[in-house]
Design an enzyme around this catalytic site. Structure first.
Site, PDB file in Angstrom:
ATOM      1  N   ASN A 141       0.803  -1.219   0.000  1.00 14.35           N
ATOM      2  CA  ASN A 141       0.000   0.000   0.000  1.00 14.35           C
ATOM      3  C   ASN A 141       0.838   1.272   0.000  1.00 14.35           C
ATOM      4  O   ASN A 141       0.403   2.309  -0.477  1.00 14.35           O
ATOM      5  CB  ASN A 141      -0.957   0.012   1.198  1.00 14.35           C
ATOM      6  CG  ASN A 141      -0.339  -0.497   2.477  1.00 14.35           C
ATOM      7  OD1 ASN A 141       0.254  -1.571   2.517  1.00 14.35           O
ATOM      8  ND2 ASN A 141      -0.458   0.279   3.528  1.00 14.35           N
ATOM      9  N   GLN A 169      -4.675  -3.913  -2.227  1.00 22.37           N
ATOM     10  CA  GLN A 169      -4.180  -2.814  -3.079  1.00 22.37           C
ATOM     11  C   GLN A 169      -4.000  -3.243  -4.525  1.00 22.37           C
ATOM     12  O   GLN A 169      -4.023  -2.401  -5.425  1.00 22.37           O
ATOM     13  CB  GLN A 169      -2.851  -2.269  -2.538  1.00 22.37           C
ATOM     14  CG  GLN A 169      -2.984  -1.508  -1.232  1.00 22.37           C
ATOM     15  CD  GLN A 169      -3.782  -0.210  -1.343  1.00 22.37           C
ATOM     16  OE1 GLN A 169      -4.021   0.308  -2.433  1.00 22.37           O
ATOM     17  NE2 GLN A 169      -4.206   0.319  -0.212  1.00 22.37           N
ATOM     18  N   SER A 189     -10.931  -5.485  -0.818  1.00 17.93           N
ATOM     19  CA  SER A 189     -11.706  -4.433  -0.158  1.00 17.93           C
ATOM     20  C   SER A 189     -12.348  -3.537  -1.214  1.00 17.93           C
ATOM     21  O   SER A 189     -11.706  -3.174  -2.203  1.00 17.93           O
ATOM     22  CB  SER A 189     -10.764  -3.616   0.730  1.00 17.93           C
ATOM     23  OG  SER A 189     -11.440  -2.511   1.276  1.00 17.93           O
ATOM     24  N   ALA A 190     -13.622  -3.166  -0.970  1.00 16.65           N
ATOM     25  CA  ALA A 190     -14.376  -2.430  -1.998  1.00 16.65           C
ATOM     26  C   ALA A 190     -13.868  -1.005  -2.220  1.00 16.65           C
ATOM     27  O   ALA A 190     -13.819  -0.527  -3.355  1.00 16.65           O
ATOM     28  CB  ALA A 190     -15.852  -2.391  -1.606  1.00 16.65           C
ATOM     29  N   HIS A 191     -13.491  -0.313  -1.119  1.00 16.32           N
ATOM     30  CA  HIS A 191     -13.232   1.124  -1.290  1.00 16.32           C
ATOM     31  C   HIS A 191     -11.909   1.423  -1.977  1.00 16.32           C
ATOM     32  O   HIS A 191     -11.618   2.580  -2.278  1.00 16.32           O
ATOM     33  CB  HIS A 191     -13.379   1.881   0.034  1.00 16.32           C
ATOM     34  CG  HIS A 191     -12.310   1.670   1.052  1.00 16.32           C
ATOM     35  ND1 HIS A 191     -11.431   2.662   1.408  1.00 16.32           N
ATOM     36  CD2 HIS A 191     -11.988   0.595   1.809  1.00 16.32           C
ATOM     37  CE1 HIS A 191     -10.628   2.200   2.364  1.00 16.32           C
ATOM     38  NE2 HIS A 191     -10.944   0.945   2.621  1.00 16.32           N
ATOM     39  N   CYS A 315      -3.436   3.952   6.220  1.00 17.35           N
ATOM     40  CA  CYS A 315      -4.252   3.660   7.383  1.00 17.35           C
ATOM     41  C   CYS A 315      -3.668   4.302   8.626  1.00 17.35           C
ATOM     42  O   CYS A 315      -4.361   4.488   9.596  1.00 17.35           O
ATOM     43  CB  CYS A 315      -4.405   2.154   7.548  1.00 17.35           C
ATOM     44  SG  CYS A 315      -5.252   1.450   6.136  1.00 17.35           S
TER      45      CYS A 315
HETATM   46  N1  PLP Z   1      -4.612  -4.332   3.419  1.00 21.96           N
HETATM   47  C1  PLP Z   1      -3.988  -3.348   2.768  1.00 21.96           C
HETATM   48  C2  PLP Z   1      -2.767  -3.653   1.960  1.00 21.96           C
HETATM   49  C3  PLP Z   1      -4.470  -2.040   2.857  1.00 21.96           C
HETATM   50  O1  PLP Z   1      -3.842  -1.058   2.199  1.00 21.96           O
HETATM   51  C4  PLP Z   1      -5.619  -1.781   3.641  1.00 21.96           C
HETATM   52  C5  PLP Z   1      -6.134  -0.408   3.804  1.00 21.96           C
HETATM   53  O2  PLP Z   1      -5.507   0.565   3.459  1.00 21.96           O
HETATM   54  C6  PLP Z   1      -6.238  -2.867   4.280  1.00 21.96           C
HETATM   55  C7  PLP Z   1      -5.706  -4.125   4.151  1.00 21.96           C
HETATM   56  C8  PLP Z   1      -7.470  -2.670   5.102  1.00 21.96           C
HETATM   57  O3  PLP Z   1      -8.621  -2.582   4.290  1.00 21.96           O
HETATM   58  P1  PLP Z   1      -9.943  -1.862   4.844  1.00 21.96           P
HETATM   59  O4  PLP Z   1      -9.699  -0.404   4.815  1.00 21.96           O
HETATM   60  O5  PLP Z   1     -11.005  -2.287   3.871  1.00 21.96           O
HETATM   61  O6  PLP Z   1     -10.192  -2.407   6.199  1.00 21.96           O
END
Ligand code: PLP
Length: 378
Positions: A141, A169, A189-191, A315
């Protein structure tokens, strides 16, 4: 209107209009997808259409898709559900939702280019007869570095290990084919692909026990994830997945915007370093640092100019601790603290890059001038 440039797709991509429409439509559906009456069956049909679209995008059977509240839950479900009786090996660059999912997971180091140290993984696998669960992300990410999953899976097979892959990602940015990858479980992940926040999926063959499930108390998702499904979010996820399947063709356009941005940065500041630039990368991600110019200064200065980027991982943006990913790649604290991540996506245009370069250039010039004032001999 104030000019803005959103360049933080890895944190969250803007929702695609078709996904927003699918969310809005699903909000009008009456009934629970588990009910047997007509209302329930229509909700169920909407849910299953979305399941099919997500499964198609990653080339898995729909029965393997377990909808969750996002990538974080999918990672936790995989790590906790598959770890029974296995020791857990994770790459040091994983998202915290993998790193922190189970106690006692051993970290496999990264090389300087950001890819997993395969020799060390082989040693760790050979050094203990207990079967392992390995978790390695498809793409990082923060840097966009793509991991050699084929080599990880080959090693895992030699040692009877299971492989989970966080493809949060990578999905929608590069082709993600679960069969080709040969992994046992995949998180999405959807977003990150233009769906809404708070919905994702773990994709794992129905025959693979996820025990114990994280949530108990309902038979939803083939007893693998209890609780009434987030139908609007899932419907939007399905719409975004259907678009992503056809719009991977946009990747060269996005890569050329990203490459142009990096080239123009080098023109302004020859000392700029592109972190992870020596490894295969996602087409949309750039992680750059200029010695002495802190990410904090840049992110705040760019924000004042209407440009959104991240410092360190998405995050954890908002907290100023140096990124564990960059540290695992051997960067010093100061270099890690200078890194910003620029990430583009489906609605990015050349004007966004122009705006970023203009704003970045002004901050850089100001900082250089301030440094000269502080240290005229330099
Ligand atoms: N895994 C990776 C590599 C991410 O970049 C992220 C969020 O940025 C996640 C997991 C977590 O996903 P979510 O935001 O849908 O909980």
């Amino acid at each position: 209107m104030t000019r803005t440039a959103y360049l933080d797709y890895n944190a969250s991509a803007p929702i695609r209009p078709q996904a927003a429409a699918a969310v809005a439509h699903a909000l009008t559906l009456v009934g629970n997808a588990s009910s047997v009456h007509g209302f329930g069956r229509r909700a169920r049909a909407c849910l299953e259409d979305a399941r099919e679209a997500v499964a198609t995008l990653v080339k898995a059977p729909p029965s393997a898709v377990v909808f969750t509240s996002g990538g974080t839950e999918a990672n936790n479900l995989a790590l906790r559900g598959l770890a029974q009786g296995r020791r857990v090996l994770v790459s040091a660059g994983e998202h915290p939702s993998v790193l922190e999912a189970v106690d006692g997971a051993a970290q496999v180091p990264l090389g300087l280019d950001g890819t997993i140290d395969l020799a060390r993984l082989a040693e760790m696998l050979a050094g203990d007869p207990q079967p392992a669960l390995i978790s390695v992300m498809l793409a990082n990410n923060e840097t966009g570095v793509i991991q050699p999953l084929d080599a990880v899976v080959a090693l895992a097979r030699q040692h009877g290990a299971l492989v989970h892959c966080d493809a949060v990602q990578a999905m929608g940015k590069i082709a993600v084919d679960m069969t080709d990858l040969g992994v046992d479980a995949l998180s999405v992940s959807a977003h990150k692909i233009g769906g809404s926040q708070g919905v994702g999926a773990l994709i794992a063959a129905e025959s693979l026990a996820l025990a114990p499930p994280l949530l108990r108390g309902g038979g939803q998702e083939r007893r693998r994830r209890a609780g009434t499904e987030n139908l609007p979010g899932i419907a939007g996820f399905g719409a975004a997945a259907a678009l992503a399947a056809t719009e991977l063709d946009d990747a060269p356009r996005i890569a050329s915007l990203r490459d142009d941005l990096e080239q123009r940065l080098r023109g302004l500041a020859p000392e700029v370093s592109v972190i992870g630039g020596k490894a295969p990368r996602l087409p949309n991600t750039s992680c750059v640092a200029v010695p002495g110019l802190t990410a904090e200064t840049l992110v705040m200065g760019l924000d004042l100019a209407g440009v959104a980027v991240s410092a360190g991982s998405a995050c954890s943006s908002g907290k100023v601790a140096p990124s564990h990913v960059l540290r695992a790649m051997g960067l010093g604290e100061a270099e890690a603290a200078a890194a910003i991540r620029i990430s583009l996506g489906w609605a990015s245009a050349p004007a966004d890059v122009d705006h970023f370069i203009e704003a970045w250039g002004e901050i850089y010039t100001r900082c250089c001038a301030a440094r000269r004032l502080q240290n005229p001999a330099a």
